[in-house]
Design a protein around this motif. Structure first.
Motif, PDB file in Angstrom:
ATOM      1  N   UNK A 194       1.042  -1.179   0.437  1.00  0.00           N
ATOM      2  CA  UNK A 194      -0.029   0.111  -0.330  1.00  0.00           C
ATOM      3  C   UNK A 194       0.752   1.060  -0.189  1.00  0.00           C
ATOM      4  N   UNK A 195       1.434   2.254  -1.733  1.00  0.00           N
ATOM      5  CA  UNK A 195       2.125   3.163  -1.111  1.00  0.00           C
ATOM      6  C   UNK A 195       1.355   4.639  -0.727  1.00  0.00           C
ATOM      7  N   UNK A 196       2.126   4.644   0.294  1.00  0.00           N
ATOM      8  CA  UNK A 196       2.727   6.623   0.919  1.00  0.00           C
ATOM      9  C   UNK A 196       3.622   7.034   0.744  1.00  0.00           C
ATOM     10  N   UNK A 197       3.574   7.946   0.199  1.00  0.00           N
ATOM     11  CA  UNK A 197       4.846   9.420   0.149  1.00  0.00           C
ATOM     12  C   UNK A 197       4.583  10.128   1.358  1.00  0.00           C
ATOM     13  N   UNK A 198       3.751  10.302   1.977  1.00  0.00           N
ATOM     14  CA  UNK A 198       4.067  11.218   3.132  1.00  0.00           C
ATOM     15  C   UNK A 198       4.828  11.236   3.964  1.00  0.00           C
ATOM     16  N   UNK A 199       5.303  12.291   4.470  1.00  0.00           N
ATOM     17  CA  UNK A 199       6.603  12.733   5.238  1.00  0.00           C
ATOM     18  C   UNK A 199       7.614  11.260   4.983  1.00  0.00           C
ATOM     19  N   UNK A 201       7.596   8.765   3.948  1.00  0.00           N
ATOM     20  CA  UNK A 201       7.303   7.026   4.083  1.00  0.00           C
ATOM     21  C   UNK A 201       7.210   6.257   2.301  1.00  0.00           C
ATOM     22  N   UNK A 202       7.080   5.167   2.346  1.00  0.00           N
ATOM     23  CA  UNK A 202       6.994   4.610   0.935  1.00  0.00           C
ATOM     24  C   UNK A 202       5.977   3.517   1.153  1.00  0.00           C
ATOM     25  N   UNK A 203       5.532   2.901   1.940  1.00  0.00           N
ATOM     26  CA  UNK A 203       4.335   2.186   2.383  1.00  0.00           C
ATOM     27  C   UNK A 203       3.348   2.273   3.835  1.00  0.00           C
ATOM     28  N   UNK A 204       2.328   2.403   3.222  1.00  0.00           N
ATOM     29  CA  UNK A 204       1.080   2.194   4.638  1.00  0.00           C
ATOM     30  C   UNK A 204       1.582   0.721   5.290  1.00  0.00           C
ATOM     31  N   UNK A 205       0.575   0.619   6.177  1.00  0.00           N
ATOM     32  CA  UNK A 205      -0.392   0.025   6.632  1.00  0.00           C
ATOM     33  C   UNK A 205      -1.638  -0.136   7.939  1.00  0.00           C
ATOM     34  N   UNK A 206      -2.032  -1.144   7.824  1.00  0.00           N
ATOM     35  CA  UNK A 206      -3.690  -0.575   8.404  1.00  0.00           C
ATOM     36  C   UNK A 206      -4.077  -1.828   8.717  1.00  0.00           C
ATOM     37  N   UNK A 207      -4.141  -1.604  10.451  1.00  0.00           N
ATOM     38  CA  UNK A 207      -4.206  -2.689  10.950  1.00  0.00           C
ATOM     39  C   UNK A 207      -6.497  -2.722  11.799  1.00  0.00           C
ATOM     40  N   UNK A 223       8.823   4.694   6.313  1.00  0.00           N
ATOM     41  CA  UNK A 223       9.871   4.616   4.917  1.00  0.00           C
ATOM     42  C   UNK A 223      10.645   2.872   4.334  1.00  0.00           C
ATOM     43  N   UNK A 224      11.952   3.699   3.525  1.00  0.00           N
ATOM     44  CA  UNK A 224      11.767   1.839   3.080  1.00  0.00           C
ATOM     45  C   UNK A 224      12.850   1.229   3.683  1.00  0.00           C
ATOM     46  N   UNK A 225      12.960   1.780   4.809  1.00  0.00           N
ATOM     47  CA  UNK A 225      13.786   0.694   5.682  1.00  0.00           C
ATOM     48  C   UNK A 225      13.718   0.617   6.716  1.00  0.00           C
ATOM     49  N   UNK A 226      12.185   0.420   6.349  1.00  0.00           N
ATOM     50  CA  UNK A 226      11.273   0.057   7.418  1.00  0.00           C
ATOM     51  C   UNK A 226      11.206   1.379   8.730  1.00  0.00           C
ATOM     52  N   UNK A 227      11.524   1.706   9.138  1.00  0.00           N
ATOM     53  CA  UNK A 227      11.325   2.499  10.382  1.00  0.00           C
ATOM     54  C   UNK A 227       9.575   3.751  10.297  1.00  0.00           C
ATOM     55  N   UNK A 228       8.963   2.981  11.298  1.00  0.00           N
ATOM     56  CA  UNK A 228       7.562   4.352  11.067  1.00  0.00           C
ATOM     57  C   UNK A 228       7.602   6.241  11.110  1.00  0.00           C
TER      58      UNK A 228
END
Length: 265
Positions: A194-199, A201-207, A223-228
């Motif tokens: 789920x792509x995201x470009x905010x702040x 970010x490279x992707x978004x998740x939703x639970x 981000x691409x490194x997996x950091x929130x």
């Protein structure tokens, strides 16, 4: 001479066809420019659209329950009062296009409690049956300026003016819900699709944890490194369904929480 007449008739027919096609193109462009072709929640009714996704399996109890439990008006006021890390948010989910037979379609509008005139998230969810007795919520963005549909949760017939074919699917942002109890379903997006470009970010998740009365939603961007890089850190937002018809004051504007219309699923 007969050949000349035939040639002239052929040319006239060609010119007529070109003229008609040109008129059709101009007409379509005019409709697009005025929004009459379904670019938003206008007053004109638009026909057409057709199914946007495979109809999936016949609507089963999981899909029906998911759509029914999602529908309603929610608040996070109690959570915000207990923990300043969370904002006071209003969420409205209503059924639209009730005559369609390819699953349930829901309009979703989310806003700060003190800025409900300008929601920061507006989506359309398509709830269908998924294999294994599950339910899938497919996420779409509205065409044009979504704010033309702001407040449409209170008058869902406004969506009769919107051609469903103009919705934009958010690929990778679907949530598949599974039953985890008689009155509970849980689901999430899959991986980093789920792509995201905010702040940054490279992707978004939703639970999501869904019951007939509550919706727990935890949206985060990485981000691409997996950091929130955005979204709640401590845990999900807890949306509590309000009693139908409950009124509350609407105040004026400002802060937008850490998830905006461009990035959130």
């Amino acid at each position: 001479r007969g050949a000349e007449v035939g040639s002239r008739r052929a040319k006239d027919a060609l010119h007529t066809m070109i003229s008609r096609r040109f008129s059709a193109i101009i007409g379509t462009a005019t409709l697009l420019a005025t929004g009459a072709l379904g670019g938003g929640c206008s007053s004109a009714t638009v026909q057409g659209g057709g199914a946007l996704e495979p109809a999936g399996l016949p609507m089963d109890s999981a899909a029906r329950d998911a759509a029914a439990w999602l529908e309603g008006s929610y608040t996070t006021a109690a959570q915000a009062a207990q923990d300043s890390a969370y904002f006071d948010i209003r969420l409205h989910i209503v059924r639209i296009w009730k005559e369609r037979t390819d699953g349930d379609w829901l309009y979703v509008e989310q806003a700060m409690a003190n800025a409900q005139q300008t929601p920061y998230r507006q989506r359309v969810y398509h709830v269908i049956a998924a294999p294994g007795g599950k339910a899938e919520s497919i996420v779409y963005e509205l065409p044009g300026d979504p704010l033309t549909c702001a407040g449409a949760w209170s008058a869902p017939e406004r969506f009769n003016a919107l051609d469903p074919a103009l919705l934009t699917p958010r690929f990778g942002c679907s949530v598949v819900l599974s039953r985890t109890g008689p009155k509970e379903m849980r689901g999430a997006t899959t991986g980093d699709g789920c792509g995201s470009a905010l702040r940054g970010a490279a992707y978004a998740t939703s639970e999501v944890v869904l019951t007939p009365d509550t919706l727990r939603s935890w949206d985060r961007g990485y981000d691409k490194a997996g950091k929130q890089v955005w979204g709640a850190v401590k845990g999900p937002y807890v949306f509590v369904k309000q009693v139908p018809g409950a009124a509350e004051p609407v105040e004026a504007a400002p802060m937008v929480p850490s998830g905006t219309r461009e990035a959130t699923p």
